[in-house]
Design an enzyme around this catalytic site. Sequence first.
Site, mmCIF file in Angstrom:
data_model
loop_
_atom_site.group_PDB
_atom_site.id
_atom_site.type_symbol
_atom_site.label_atom_id
_atom_site.label_comp_id
_atom_site.label_asym_id
_atom_site.label_seq_id
_atom_site.Cartn_x
_atom_site.Cartn_y
_atom_site.Cartn_z
ATOM 1 N N ARG A 87 48.489 32.306 40.314
ATOM 2 C CA ARG A 87 48.640 33.159 41.488
ATOM 3 C C ARG A 87 50.129 33.195 41.837
ATOM 4 N NH1 ARG A 87 47.605 31.580 47.683
ATOM 5 N NH2 ARG A 87 48.087 33.608 48.539
ATOM 6 N N HIS A 175 47.557 38.779 50.212
ATOM 7 C CA HIS A 175 46.122 38.480 50.086
ATOM 8 C C HIS A 175 45.418 39.533 49.236
ATOM 9 C CE1 HIS A 175 45.773 36.055 54.113
ATOM 10 N NE2 HIS A 175 45.904 35.238 53.069
ATOM 11 N N GLU A 382 39.545 33.814 45.009
ATOM 12 C CA GLU A 382 40.793 34.302 44.416
ATOM 13 C C GLU A 382 40.958 33.798 42.985
ATOM 14 O OE1 GLU A 382 42.613 32.862 47.996
ATOM 15 O OE2 GLU A 382 43.927 34.603 48.024
#
Length: 598
Positions: A87, A175, A382
């Site tokens: 990420r 996000h 995620e």
Amino acid sequence: MRILVFNAGSSSLKLGVFDIGAGGAAVQRFKGGYERFRAGLCTYRFEAEGRVEAGEVAHDDLAAATAAVPGVLADWGVDGIAAVGHRVVHGGPEIGAPVVLDDAALARLEGLTPLAPLHNPANLEAVRVARRVWPELPQIGVFDTAFHLTNPARVTTYAVPKAWRDAGLRRFGFHGTSHHYVAQRAAEALDRPLGDLRIISVHLGNGASVCAVNLGASLESSMGLTPLEGLVMGTRSGDVDPGAFGYLHRQLGLTIEEIEHALYHDSGLKGLTGSADMRDVEDRAGAGDAEAQLAINLYAYRARKYIGAYAAAMGGVDAVVFTGGIGENSASMRRRICDGLDFMGLRLDHDRNMGVDLAGRAAPQIQAYGSRVAVIVTETAEQLQIAREVAAHLARPVQAPRPIPVAVSGRHVHLSAESLAALFGAGAELTIAHPLRQPGNWAAAERVTLVGPKGRLEHVAILGPLRKRTQIEVSRTDSFALGIDVPVRDSGQLEGTPVIRILGPAGQIDTDGLIVAARHIHTNPTDAAAMGLTDGELVDVRVGSGDRALTFARTLVRVQPTGFTEMHIDTDEANAAGIGPGCEGEVVDLEAHLHPES
Ligand code: ADP
């Protein structure tokens, strides 16, 4: 394909190992995390196949914890990793897809650190360690900002001096991986295509943001240049008048650094109550603490205000989705946010809201019977979304560059049978003037006039055959000539589009269906296979040559059995790229932009 995912934050490291199968089907093999780093110690928690282990371990920091991961995976019998997904919070204005994190990409991402000083250094540190530990595996970055690259200029632009905008000041939104995942999950729960839905995704964790997901693409999110704008968060303020900087500097003698630090770390729930944790705040409010009560009111009010704003921005809303630690767990916060939204057709079922059970990645609907807007709660995932994006990236067919003819569409209308009768008289038929290249399509000899509040466009072409719904396609420049704000839409996506007056020789109609057509590539299965393209995919296409050459991002691929391979752009786009007759385009890989030298 087995993917290891790293989600490295400023104070924690989360891990996941997923087996991703066909169509994104996923099984999580391992879940782990390290947090609370302090001198010589941190806490950890690992979980696989029902076995959980937690405790403290002697890692000082993120780098030490990352370096220990191969040993942990070996102990837990997790092997056969094919790629590592990371990420990365900030991908800047260009990265809209996963990217292989090699030296050049890392150097480029380091340049973005000023935009995400809290997050990007931690993300990149994990990448560097992982590259040392697994030099043979592809390391792929998935970016929080990427999902929002579809935001139009009116969303991304701050009304500030040009020099500041030239220096990179713009809204990005964050996000994105979470909003994308929960919007997809909500569409699945509703059993409707994401591309047909207007969804408001409300992510309420320590960081918090709302995102308007309009027909499958992010239209706007509440975070801006940095993850500071928007909602009240655990320690971040969300929206504050930028005039506060001058005021605080003059009145309290604070420096820019002090103000910024306080807005990130000492504001939000913490600034209002002393605790950044919503559970504490709710408990204290229930015990009569006035500060905690105000914090809860303010938190819910800000979220409700954004939901209303995004419903207006999209011209309606089909579903509101709650996620993040607070969105998933606090029935009272969901209730406070939703109460008062009946005016837009959103009503909660209070029992369902209280009885939410998210086990097994469930996405329960908690709206009342008859509510026009669905309300869904689901856990964000995620890591899973990153694993899916990494697997899809690695499984992409290798694209053979082939030239695609580019055709420029002028303004035109497609008429329904009812519109034809109203404009040209009952029983009237269109005369075929000449065939178009897409088989079965033609231009008519007849013309119509479009009328808007600012002006009119005469002699507008009609394209046949007739369609179920009337659709009017103009350029963005035309939209200013007409004086109407016209959305960019794929052909046929006409829900909530503006009304336009059309004049014909026998009458006039006021009809919706006015769009700026999104650029697209028509093709057939044979050509699509040769070019490595799939139906519904969004690709970047480089067109033109010399100093006016341009790359058009996010061009929709439409594969039809008899499609004639051709890219369609409008006159504004053609002018921007200096395109004339005979122009061809070529699908390019985003990574080619990142590594122009390779
Ligand atoms: P992050 O953004 O760091 O991933 P989370 O999504 O885990 O954070 O959200 C953390 C927030 O969720 C904290 O404010 C925590 O108090 C809140 N939270 C978790 N469980 C509950 C609950 N049962 N009721 C209210 N708030 C909760």
